[in-house]
Scaffold this motif. Structure first.
Motif, PDB file in Angstrom:
ATOM      1  N   VAL A 190      10.004   7.945 -11.766  1.00 44.44           N
ATOM      2  CA  VAL A 190       8.944   7.238 -12.500  1.00 44.44           C
ATOM      3  C   VAL A 190       7.902   6.626 -11.578  1.00 44.44           C
ATOM      4  CG1 VAL A 190      10.407   6.761 -14.493  1.00 44.44           C
ATOM      5  CG2 VAL A 190      10.326   5.107 -12.602  1.00 44.44           C
ATOM      6  N   GLY A 191       8.109   6.703 -10.271  1.00 47.74           N
ATOM      7  CA  GLY A 191       7.124   6.136  -9.360  1.00 47.74           C
ATOM      8  C   GLY A 191       7.339   6.609  -7.932  1.00 47.74           C
ATOM      9  N   ILE A 192       6.250   6.639  -7.181  1.00 43.67           N
ATOM     10  CA  ILE A 192       6.298   6.940  -5.749  1.00 43.67           C
ATOM     11  C   ILE A 192       5.506   5.841  -5.040  1.00 43.67           C
ATOM     12  CG2 ILE A 192       5.711   8.579  -3.921  1.00 43.67           C
ATOM     13  CD1 ILE A 192       5.874  10.816  -6.018  1.00 43.67           C
ATOM     14  N   ASP A 193       6.174   5.106  -4.171  1.00 39.49           N
ATOM     15  CA  ASP A 193       5.527   4.005  -3.461  1.00 39.49           C
ATOM     16  C   ASP A 193       4.854   4.535  -2.209  1.00 39.49           C
ATOM     17  OD1 ASP A 193       6.570   2.335  -5.380  1.00 39.49           O
ATOM     18  OD2 ASP A 193       8.286   1.696  -4.164  1.00 39.49           O
ATOM     19  N   VAL A 194       3.545   4.339  -2.122  1.00 43.81           N
ATOM     20  CA  VAL A 194       2.752   4.825  -0.985  1.00 43.81           C
ATOM     21  C   VAL A 194       2.187   3.628  -0.239  1.00 43.81           C
ATOM     22  CG1 VAL A 194       0.750   6.183  -0.288  1.00 43.81           C
ATOM     23  CG2 VAL A 194       2.186   6.969  -2.195  1.00 43.81           C
ATOM     24  N   GLU A 195       2.395   3.623   1.071  1.00 41.91           N
ATOM     25  CA  GLU A 195       1.852   2.579   1.930  1.00 41.91           C
ATOM     26  C   GLU A 195       1.330   3.222   3.203  1.00 41.91           C
ATOM     27  OE1 GLU A 195       4.911  -0.239   2.741  1.00 41.91           O
ATOM     28  OE2 GLU A 195       5.450  -0.521   0.631  1.00 41.91           O
ATOM     29  N   ALA A 196       0.119   2.842   3.588  1.00 44.36           N
ATOM     30  CA  ALA A 196      -0.484   3.311   4.843  1.00 44.36           C
ATOM     31  C   ALA A 196      -0.440   4.829   4.974  1.00 44.36           C
ATOM     32  CB  ALA A 196       0.219   2.656   6.037  1.00 44.36           C
ATOM     33  N   GLY A 197      -0.766   5.524   3.879  1.00 39.78           N
ATOM     34  CA  GLY A 197      -0.878   6.983   3.927  1.00 39.78           C
ATOM     35  C   GLY A 197       0.433   7.727   3.936  1.00 39.78           C
ATOM     36  N   ARG A 198       1.542   7.050   3.595  1.00 41.39           N
ATOM     37  CA  ARG A 198       2.843   7.711   3.547  1.00 41.39           C
ATOM     38  C   ARG A 198       3.607   7.287   2.302  1.00 41.39           C
ATOM     39  NH1 ARG A 198       4.982  10.447   7.655  1.00 41.39           N
ATOM     40  NH2 ARG A 198       7.107  10.008   6.913  1.00 41.39           N
ATOM     41  N   ALA A 199       4.339   8.248   1.729  1.00 42.31           N
ATOM     42  CA  ALA A 199       5.261   7.918   0.656  1.00 42.31           C
ATOM     43  C   ALA A 199       6.486   7.262   1.282  1.00 42.31           C
ATOM     44  CB  ALA A 199       5.657   9.171  -0.112  1.00 42.31           C
ATOM     45  N   ARG A 200       6.772   6.033   0.843  1.00 45.11           N
ATOM     46  CA  ARG A 200       7.886   5.289   1.433  1.00 45.11           C
ATOM     47  C   ARG A 200       9.149   5.382   0.595  1.00 45.11           C
ATOM     48  NH1 ARG A 200       6.078   4.475   6.596  1.00 45.11           N
ATOM     49  NH2 ARG A 200       3.861   3.900   6.524  1.00 45.11           N
ATOM     50  N   ALA A 201       9.000   5.526  -0.710  1.00 45.08           N
ATOM     51  CA  ALA A 201      10.171   5.559  -1.588  1.00 45.08           C
ATOM     52  C   ALA A 201       9.799   6.176  -2.920  1.00 45.08           C
ATOM     53  CB  ALA A 201      10.717   4.142  -1.803  1.00 45.08           C
ATOM     54  N   GLU A 208      16.863   2.598  -9.457  1.00 48.88           N
ATOM     55  CA  GLU A 208      17.036   2.769  -8.016  1.00 48.88           C
ATOM     56  C   GLU A 208      15.698   3.019  -7.318  1.00 48.88           C
ATOM     57  OE1 GLU A 208      18.877   4.481 -10.185  1.00 48.88           O
ATOM     58  OE2 GLU A 208      20.923   3.737  -9.864  1.00 48.88           O
ATOM     59  N   ARG A 209      15.584   2.468  -6.131  1.00 48.90           N
ATOM     60  CA  ARG A 209      14.446   2.748  -5.247  1.00 48.90           C
ATOM     61  C   ARG A 209      15.007   3.454  -4.028  1.00 48.90           C
ATOM     62  NH1 ARG A 209      11.431   0.544  -0.916  1.00 48.90           N
ATOM     63  NH2 ARG A 209       9.147   0.812  -1.175  1.00 48.90           N
ATOM     64  N   ILE A 210      14.594   4.700  -3.827  1.00 51.64           N
ATOM     65  CA  ILE A 210      15.187   5.566  -2.817  1.00 51.64           C
ATOM     66  C   ILE A 210      14.179   5.815  -1.703  1.00 51.64           C
ATOM     67  CG2 ILE A 210      16.337   7.766  -2.388  1.00 51.64           C
ATOM     68  CD1 ILE A 210      17.770   5.951  -4.405  1.00 51.64           C
ATOM     69  N   GLY A 211      14.511   5.385  -0.499  1.00 50.89           N
ATOM     70  CA  GLY A 211      13.646   5.646   0.640  1.00 50.89           C
ATOM     71  C   GLY A 211      13.577   7.123   0.967  1.00 50.89           C
ATOM     72  N   ALA A 227       2.368  13.899  -9.092  1.00 50.47           N
ATOM     73  CA  ALA A 227       1.301  13.637  -8.127  1.00 50.47           C
ATOM     74  C   ALA A 227       0.610  12.315  -8.429  1.00 50.47           C
ATOM     75  CB  ALA A 227       0.295  14.779  -8.124  1.00 50.47           C
ATOM     76  N   ALA A 228       0.391  12.047  -9.717  1.00 51.77           N
ATOM     77  CA  ALA A 228      -0.295  10.813 -10.105  1.00 51.77           C
ATOM     78  C   ALA A 228       0.506   9.580  -9.725  1.00 51.77           C
ATOM     79  CB  ALA A 228      -0.572  10.822 -11.600  1.00 51.77           C
ATOM     80  N   MET A 229       1.831   9.697  -9.651  1.00 47.59           N
ATOM     81  CA  MET A 229       2.651   8.567  -9.221  1.00 47.59           C
ATOM     82  C   MET A 229       2.330   8.142  -7.796  1.00 47.59           C
ATOM     83  SD  MET A 229       6.341   9.764 -10.738  1.00 47.59           S
ATOM     84  CE  MET A 229       6.508  10.367 -12.424  1.00 47.59           C
ATOM     85  N   ALA A 230       1.839   9.092  -6.996  1.00 47.40           N
ATOM     86  CA  ALA A 230       1.433   8.792  -5.622  1.00 47.40           C
ATOM     87  C   ALA A 230      -0.071   8.572  -5.518  1.00 47.40           C
ATOM     88  CB  ALA A 230       1.851   9.935  -4.692  1.00 47.40           C
ATOM     89  N   GLY A 231      -0.744   8.465  -6.673  1.00 45.96           N
ATOM     90  CA  GLY A 231      -2.184   8.240  -6.680  1.00 45.96           C
ATOM     91  C   GLY A 231      -3.001   9.472  -6.368  1.00 45.96           C
ATOM     92  N   ARG A 232      -2.422  10.653  -6.573  1.00 43.79           N
ATOM     93  CA  ARG A 232      -3.101  11.905  -6.229  1.00 43.79           C
ATOM     94  C   ARG A 232      -3.347  12.725  -7.494  1.00 43.79           C
ATOM     95  NH1 ARG A 232      -5.643  11.054  -2.842  1.00 43.79           N
ATOM     96  NH2 ARG A 232      -5.686  13.063  -1.754  1.00 43.79           N
ATOM     97  N   ASN A 345       3.223  12.816   4.050  1.00 44.23           N
ATOM     98  CA  ASN A 345       4.593  13.325   3.855  1.00 44.23           C
ATOM     99  C   ASN A 345       4.871  13.725   2.411  1.00 44.23           C
ATOM    100  OD1 ASN A 345       4.516  10.636   2.997  1.00 44.23           O
ATOM    101  ND2 ASN A 345       6.670  10.271   3.499  1.00 44.23           N
ATOM    102  N   LEU A 346       3.810  13.923   1.624  1.00 45.96           N
ATOM    103  CA  LEU A 346       3.919  14.452   0.265  1.00 45.96           C
ATOM    104  C   LEU A 346       3.599  15.940   0.305  1.00 45.96           C
ATOM    105  CD1 LEU A 346       4.163  14.187  -2.842  1.00 45.96           C
ATOM    106  CD2 LEU A 346       1.737  13.522  -2.867  1.00 45.96           C
ATOM    107  N   LEU A 347       4.544  16.747  -0.139  1.00 41.89           N
ATOM    108  CA  LEU A 347       4.385  18.201  -0.117  1.00 41.89           C
ATOM    109  C   LEU A 347       4.365  18.744  -1.537  1.00 41.89           C
ATOM    110  CD1 LEU A 347       6.940  19.041   2.722  1.00 41.89           C
ATOM    111  CD2 LEU A 347       4.450  19.135   2.902  1.00 41.89           C
ATOM    112  N   TYR A 348       3.479  19.718  -1.769  1.00 40.22           N
ATOM    113  CA  TYR A 348       3.352  20.365  -3.071  1.00 40.22           C
ATOM    114  C   TYR A 348       3.977  21.756  -3.040  1.00 40.22           C
ATOM    115  CZ  TYR A 348      -0.246  16.794  -3.773  1.00 40.22           C
ATOM    116  OH  TYR A 348      -0.916  15.607  -3.872  1.00 40.22           O
TER     117      TYR A 348
END
Length: 401
Positions: A190-201, A208-211, A227-232, A345-348
Motif C-alpha cells: 500500500v505504500g513505498i517510502d522514498v527518501e533522498a532518491g531511494r526507496a527505503r521501505a 508491516e514496514r519492510i526495508g 509506481a504512484a506509491m513511489a511518486g512516479r 533503486n526502483l525497477l520496472y
C-alpha cells in the motif's frame, strides 16, 4: 492456491518484488539462481490463487513477428530458453516445456498494411527469424480453408511460433525459487517510502514496514498504482481482452496458424479445439478487478469474422470463454523495463501489452543482471527504459493483437 505465509519473516530484504505472477516469479528465479547474488528476496503477491492474473488468463503463445528489432530478439531468446528449459533450470525433476509451433499468419487486407508487413518481415528475416511473405495463392495452397479473395498478402512463420506451456514454466520458476530461499508472502503493498532518491521501505496493508535494497514493480495491470506509491507516473492500465474456445462441426484437416485477420480477431488451433481472441471496439481502461463480459461481442463481431475468413467455422460451438487484462502501455504498447530515472533503486518490469508471458524469460534475466551488475548483459534493453516515457519518445510496437 499457493501456500504462502502472510507475514514476512524478516524486517528487511535486499530485493522486494511487488507481484508474484509470471514477471515476479521470473525475476525471483533468475536472481536466486545467479551465482553473483546472495541476498534475501521477498515476493509480495496479493492473490496467491492467481485466478485473475494476466498470467493465468493468457493464451500462452510466442512469436518473432514483431515490428521492432528488440522484441524480435527478446522472443528469440525466449524460444531458445523454452527449448532448453530443463537444462536452464539445472534440475532433473523439471519437465520439458510442451510446445506446438503451428506458426503465426498475419493477413493484410489493404496495400498499406501489406507494405508494413513486407518491411517488418524483411527486418525479422535479417535477424534470423523464419518469416516470409506469402501471396494469396500461396496461402490458399498451404491452407485451403482460408477465404483469400479480399487478402493482399500474408506474413507467415512456422519457426518457434505458436503455443508453449507457460503454466509449467511459471510453476517451476516459483517452486525452485522458493527452494533457494525466496520468500513469497500473501499481502497487499500500500505504500513505498522514498527518501533522498531511494526507496527505503515498502508498507503492507497488514501494517508491516519492510526495508528494501531494491524494489521491483512486477504488478501487471496494477503497475501504475504501485509506481504512484513511489511518486512516479507510469502509463500502464488494465484493458479487457476476450478469449473463447470453440469446437467446430467440421474440424480443419491441419493445424491452424494463429491467424490475425484484418479485423483484429485472431484464431488458432488449441488441441482438438480452436481458440479465438478479440479486442472490444470500445476499449477503455477498467478497474483491475473488473472482468465483466460484453456477450454481444461474440455475436456481433467475432463469429461473423470467423465464418467469413474460414467458412468451415460457420458451424461452431463455444465450450469456454473468459475475460483477461492486458497491462497496456498507452504510450507505445511496449514494455517499460529497468531503473527509474529518479528513484534509483526502483525497477520496472511492466507494460507488456499482451506479450509478457513470452517475454518473461528475457525480462527476468535482464532485471537480475541489472541488480547484480548495474547494466544489461544478455540483451541490451536500454531502448525499453522509462527515460523514453519521460521524454515522450515512442518506441512503438505495431504488432499488438
Amino acid at each position: 492456491m499457493a501456500n504462502f505465509e502472510t507475514v514476512p519473516g524478516k524486517s528487511s530484504y535486499d530485493v522486494v518484488i511487488v507481484g508474484g505472477a509470471i514477471m515476479g516469479a521470473s525475476v525471483a528465479w533468475f536472481l536466486a539462481s545467479n551465482p553473483a547474488f546472495d541476498g534475501r528476496i521477498l515476493v509480495v503477491e496479493r492473490d496467491p490463487s492467481y485466478c485473475q492474473s494476466s498470467t493465468a488468463l493468457s493464451n500462452s503463445c510466442i512469436r518473432q513477428q514483431f515490428s521492432s528489432e528488440i522484441n524480435v530478439r527478446i522472443s528469440q531468446f525466449g524460444a531458445r530458453y523454452l527449448k532448453a528449459f530443463r537444462e536452464e533450470m539445472g534440475d532433473e525433476r523439471v519437465p520439458d516445456i510442451h510446445t506446438h509451433f503451428f506458426g503465426y499468419m498475419y493477413l493484410a487486407g489493404n496495400e498499406d498494411f501489406a507494405a508494413h508487413l513486407q518491411k517488418t518481415v524483411s527486418m525479422q528475416a535479417e535477424l534470423g527469424a523464419g518469416s516470409r511473405i506469402m501471396t494469396p495463392d500461396e496461402i490458399a495452397a498451404a491452407y485451403p480453408f482460408y477465404r483469400t479473395d479480399d487478402i493482399v498478402l500474408g506474413a507467415h512463420n512456422l519457426r518457434d511460433e505458436g503455443y508453449f506451456d507457460g503454466g509449467t514454466m511459471f510453476e517451476w520458476w516459483r517452486r525452485l525459487a522458493r527452494e533457494r530461499g525466496v520468500e513469497f508472502v500473501t499481502g497487499d503493498v500500500v505504500g513505498i517510502d522514498v527518501e533522498a532518491g531511494r526507496a527505503r521501505a515498502v508498507r503492507l496493508a497488514s501494517g508491516e514496514r519492510i526495508g528494501c535494497g531494491w524494489v521491483v514493480n512486477a504488478a501487471g495491470p496494477r503497475a501504475a498504482r504501485v509506481a504512484a506509491m513511489a511518486g512516479r507516473a507510469l502509463p500502464v492500465e488494465p484493458r479487457k481482452r476476450y478469449t473463447w474456445v470453440f469446437a467446430a462441426a467440421e474440424p480443419l484437416d491441419r493445424a491452424l496458424p494463429l491467424t490475425i485477420d484484418p479485423s483484429g480477431v485472431h484464431v488458432r488451433s488449441d488441441g482438438g479445439y480452436y481458440m479465438v481472441g478479440a479486442t472490444p471496439d470500445d476499449d477503455p481502461a477498467v478497474e483491475p478487478d473488473d472482468f465483466a463480459a460484453d456477450h454481444s461481442l461474440w455475436e456481433d463481431k467475432v463469429w461473423p469474422v470467423l465464418a467469413h475468413r474460414i467458412p468451415a467455422f460457420e458451424a461452431i460451438r463455444v465450450v469456454n470463454e473468459w475475460v483477461g487484462h492486458y497491462a497496456y502501455n498507452t504510450l507505445d504498447q511496449n514494455a517499460v523495463v529497468g531503473p527509474d530515472d529518479e528513484v534509483e533503486n526502483l525497477l520496472y518490469v511492466n507494460g507488456f501489452s499482451g506479450h509478457g508471458l513470452q517475454q518473461s524469460p528475457a525480462m527476468g534475466r535482464g532485471i537480475a543482471e541489472w541488480i547484480t551488475t548495474g547494466g544489461w548483459q544478455t540483451l541490451d534493453l536500454s531502448s525499453l527504459q522509462i527515460g523514453r516515457i519521460r521524454r515522450g519518445i515512442r518506441q512503438d510496437e505495431a504488432a499488438i493483437i
